[in-house]
Write a protein that holds these residues in place. Structure first.
Motif, PDB file in Angstrom:
ATOM      1  N   ARG A 136      54.267  32.583  37.894  1.00  0.00           N
ATOM      2  CA  ARG A 136      55.350  33.085  37.003  1.00  0.00           C
ATOM      3  C   ARG A 136      54.725  34.450  36.219  1.00  0.00           C
ATOM      4  O   ARG A 136      55.250  35.274  36.310  1.00  0.00           O
ATOM      5  N   PHE A 137      53.406  34.069  35.800  1.00  0.00           N
ATOM      6  CA  PHE A 137      52.870  35.100  34.820  1.00  0.00           C
ATOM      7  C   PHE A 137      51.391  34.955  34.840  1.00  0.00           C
ATOM      8  O   PHE A 137      50.942  33.772  34.899  1.00  0.00           O
ATOM      9  N   VAL A 138      50.720  35.919  35.313  1.00  0.00           N
ATOM     10  CA  VAL A 138      49.007  35.986  35.131  1.00  0.00           C
ATOM     11  C   VAL A 138      48.660  36.308  33.817  1.00  0.00           C
ATOM     12  O   VAL A 138      48.826  37.244  33.408  1.00  0.00           O
ATOM     13  N   PRO A 139      48.078  35.331  32.854  1.00  0.00           N
ATOM     14  CA  PRO A 139      48.064  35.453  31.538  1.00  0.00           C
ATOM     15  C   PRO A 139      46.998  36.427  31.059  1.00  0.00           C
ATOM     16  O   PRO A 139      46.088  35.917  30.190  1.00  0.00           O
ATOM     17  N   TYR A 140      46.968  37.704  31.668  1.00  0.00           N
ATOM     18  CA  TYR A 140      45.987  38.645  31.233  1.00  0.00           C
ATOM     19  C   TYR A 140      46.715  39.733  31.104  1.00  0.00           C
ATOM     20  O   TYR A 140      47.679  40.041  31.571  1.00  0.00           O
ATOM     21  N   SER A 141      45.802  40.844  29.888  1.00  0.00           N
ATOM     22  CA  SER A 141      46.548  42.056  29.969  1.00  0.00           C
ATOM     23  C   SER A 141      46.533  42.944  31.201  1.00  0.00           C
ATOM     24  O   SER A 141      45.670  42.925  31.753  1.00  0.00           O
ATOM     25  N   ASP A 142      47.272  44.157  31.011  1.00  0.00           N
ATOM     26  CA  ASP A 142      47.310  44.943  31.975  1.00  0.00           C
ATOM     27  C   ASP A 142      45.926  45.530  32.423  1.00  0.00           C
ATOM     28  O   ASP A 142      44.966  45.827  31.579  1.00  0.00           O
ATOM     29  N   GLY A 143      45.514  45.810  33.613  1.00  0.00           N
ATOM     30  CA  GLY A 143      44.054  46.474  34.129  1.00  0.00           C
ATOM     31  C   GLY A 143      42.980  45.855  33.503  1.00  0.00           C
ATOM     32  O   GLY A 143      42.037  46.252  33.269  1.00  0.00           O
ATOM     33  N   SER A 144      43.133  44.186  33.322  1.00  0.00           N
ATOM     34  CA  SER A 144      41.785  43.547  32.849  1.00  0.00           C
ATOM     35  C   SER A 144      40.915  43.530  33.827  1.00  0.00           C
ATOM     36  O   SER A 144      39.761  43.265  33.567  1.00  0.00           O
ATOM     37  N   PHE A 145      41.193  43.739  35.045  1.00  0.00           N
ATOM     38  CA  PHE A 145      40.156  43.287  36.622  1.00  0.00           C
ATOM     39  C   PHE A 145      39.873  44.444  37.375  1.00  0.00           C
ATOM     40  O   PHE A 145      40.734  45.360  37.553  1.00  0.00           O
ATOM     41  N   SER A 146      38.773  44.489  37.985  1.00  0.00           N
ATOM     42  CA  SER A 146      38.388  45.343  39.164  1.00  0.00           C
ATOM     43  C   SER A 146      38.690  44.845  40.201  1.00  0.00           C
ATOM     44  O   SER A 146      38.623  45.509  41.203  1.00  0.00           O
ATOM     45  N   LEU A 147      38.798  43.352  40.396  1.00  0.00           N
ATOM     46  CA  LEU A 147      38.797  42.716  41.466  1.00  0.00           C
ATOM     47  C   LEU A 147      39.508  41.449  41.466  1.00  0.00           C
ATOM     48  O   LEU A 147      39.350  40.679  40.392  1.00  0.00           O
ATOM     49  N   VAL A 148      40.533  41.049  42.176  1.00  0.00           N
ATOM     50  CA  VAL A 148      41.392  39.866  42.185  1.00  0.00           C
ATOM     51  C   VAL A 148      41.180  39.218  43.664  1.00  0.00           C
ATOM     52  O   VAL A 148      41.338  40.112  44.614  1.00  0.00           O
ATOM     53  N   LEU A 149      40.846  37.839  43.427  1.00  0.00           N
ATOM     54  CA  LEU A 149      40.749  36.999  44.845  1.00  0.00           C
ATOM     55  C   LEU A 149      41.959  36.193  44.853  1.00  0.00           C
ATOM     56  O   LEU A 149      42.507  35.602  43.904  1.00  0.00           O
ATOM     57  N   SER A 150      42.399  36.177  45.988  1.00  0.00           N
ATOM     58  CA  SER A 150      43.520  35.049  46.467  1.00  0.00           C
ATOM     59  C   SER A 150      43.042  34.366  47.831  1.00  0.00           C
ATOM     60  O   SER A 150      43.496  35.107  48.841  1.00  0.00           O
ATOM     61  N   ILE A 151      42.385  33.520  47.628  1.00  0.00           N
ATOM     62  CA  ILE A 151      41.912  32.717  48.726  1.00  0.00           C
ATOM     63  C   ILE A 151      42.515  31.702  49.182  1.00  0.00           C
ATOM     64  O   ILE A 151      42.436  30.507  48.785  1.00  0.00           O
ATOM     65  N   THR A 152      43.275  31.689  50.312  1.00  0.00           N
ATOM     66  CA  THR A 152      44.389  30.802  50.658  1.00  0.00           C
ATOM     67  C   THR A 152      45.040  29.943  49.432  1.00  0.00           C
ATOM     68  O   THR A 152      45.080  28.920  49.370  1.00  0.00           O
ATOM     69  N   ALA A 153      45.638  31.083  48.727  1.00  0.00           N
ATOM     70  CA  ALA A 153      46.341  30.466  47.511  1.00  0.00           C
ATOM     71  C   ALA A 153      47.736  31.201  47.723  1.00  0.00           C
ATOM     72  O   ALA A 153      47.978  31.979  48.264  1.00  0.00           O
ATOM     73  N   ARG A 154      48.557  30.762  46.631  1.00  0.00           N
ATOM     74  CA  ARG A 154      49.776  31.506  46.404  1.00  0.00           C
ATOM     75  C   ARG A 154      49.618  32.940  46.030  1.00  0.00           C
ATOM     76  O   ARG A 154      48.454  33.102  45.494  1.00  0.00           O
ATOM     77  N   MET A 155      50.714  34.001  46.453  1.00  0.00           N
ATOM     78  CA  MET A 155      50.435  35.316  46.045  1.00  0.00           C
ATOM     79  C   MET A 155      51.532  35.791  45.225  1.00  0.00           C
ATOM     80  O   MET A 155      52.618  35.437  45.273  1.00  0.00           O
ATOM     81  N   ASN A 156      51.057  36.580  44.145  1.00  0.00           N
ATOM     82  CA  ASN A 156      51.888  37.188  43.390  1.00  0.00           C
ATOM     83  C   ASN A 156      51.637  38.594  43.337  1.00  0.00           C
ATOM     84  O   ASN A 156      51.151  38.933  42.262  1.00  0.00           O
ATOM     85  N   ALA A 157      52.196  39.460  44.091  1.00  0.00           N
ATOM     86  CA  ALA A 157      51.842  40.885  44.377  1.00  0.00           C
ATOM     87  C   ALA A 157      52.112  41.764  43.213  1.00  0.00           C
ATOM     88  O   ALA A 157      51.038  42.640  42.748  1.00  0.00           O
ATOM     89  N   GLY A 158      53.179  41.509  42.190  1.00  0.00           N
ATOM     90  CA  GLY A 158      53.406  42.357  41.123  1.00  0.00           C
ATOM     91  C   GLY A 158      52.444  41.929  40.039  1.00  0.00           C
ATOM     92  O   GLY A 158      51.716  42.815  39.345  1.00  0.00           O
ATOM     93  N   GLU A 159      52.129  40.628  39.677  1.00  0.00           N
ATOM     94  CA  GLU A 159      51.053  40.452  38.914  1.00  0.00           C
ATOM     95  C   GLU A 159      49.957  40.776  39.272  1.00  0.00           C
ATOM     96  O   GLU A 159      49.041  41.310  38.307  1.00  0.00           O
TER      97      GLU A 159
END
Ligand SMILES: [Zn+2]
Length: 254
Positions: A136-159
């Motif tokens: 639904r919502f990734v609970p972090y502010s915009d531009g918080s990360f340099s790298l996001v990992l999605s390892i055999t997990a559900r995907m939320n492209a927009g977030e």
């Protein structure tokens, strides 16, 4: 960086004793093991509340046997000491927590499963662990990360795009067709559909497949079946060689 998950709020959450609280006084508990629980009542009613305690324990035993070491190494190759990393669907925190200790990057893990995040917080207390519904919502502010990992997990492209900095990287791992082929037969090819899922927000940088086999005793085979929710019905699990195989897609935010 952490923000209130309520849909009409999203103000920063600040620590206040054993809870975090936003300016509108929405507050969330910090568990004894150190994770922060941002689940709301509608998430708790969800049909898929995430991994069970039994599946989490089984998966951790497999990681601890070294079965997933080649997959860990593949993820480690693209991380740097100055990264700020979000693992979305972090499970028991094995990949994120282990690599953060090796590499020294700042690590934040989110998962909807309380048993999984509790296990992560207990083993890797130096990182930030959040129970939340990232679908639904990734609970972090915009531009918080340099790298996001999605390892055999559900995907939320927009977030994933929103919480990444410009030119931030996303590493997605999906099961390859020969993953666990001895136990569940050949699976489908997931790469092209996954690329489509992210095409609006990301451009592909690199693609690779990491395949490893492990000679497992009966207990370890049972753990694999537990971790994929296919416990043996009638006959006990038998020792066998098992293939683990993931397709890795490295993407850049556009
Ligand atoms: Zn709030």
């Amino acid at each position: 960086m952490l923000v209130c998950p309520l849909a009409d709020c999203h103000l920063p959450l600040l620590r206040d004793g054993q809870r975090v609280v936003c300016e509108r006084d929405h507050s969330f508990d910090i568990a004894r093991s150190g994770y922060i629980n941002l689940l709301q009542s509608q998430d708790r009613r969800s049909r898929e509340p995430g991994d069970s305690a039994a599946a989490v324990k089984a998966r951790r035993r497999l990681h601890d046997r070294g079965v997933t070491q080649p997959l860990l190494n593949a993820i480690g190759e693209i991380t740097n000491a100055d990264d700020v990393v979000l693992d979305a669907g972090c499970g028991d925190g094995f990949y994120l927590g282990t690599l953060a200790r090796q590499t020294g990057f700042k690590a934040h893990g989110v998962d909807i499963s309380i048993p999984a995040v509790d296990a992560a917080a207990k083993r890797f207390p130096e990182n930030e662990w959040i129970v939340a519904n990232a679908d639904r919502f990734v609970p972090y502010s915009d531009g918080s990360f340099s790298l996001v990992l999605s390892i055999t997990a559900r995907m939320n492209a927009g977030e994933f795009r929103r919480v990444l900095r410009d030119k931030g990287r996303l590493l997605v791992a999906v099961p390859a067709p020969d993953d666990l082929i001895e136990l569940r037969g050949a699976g489908r090819e997931r790469v092209s559909r996954t690329l489509q899922t992210f095409a609006r927000h990301f451009k592909p940088l690199r693609q690779s497949r990491v395949t490893t086999t492990a000679e497992l005793d009966a207990a370890a085979v049972e753990d694999i079946l537990l971790s994929i929710y296919r416990p043996m019905q009638s006959q006990p699990a038998q020792a066998m060689r098992v293939t683990l195989s993931l397709d890795f897609l490295l993407l850049e935010a556009i």
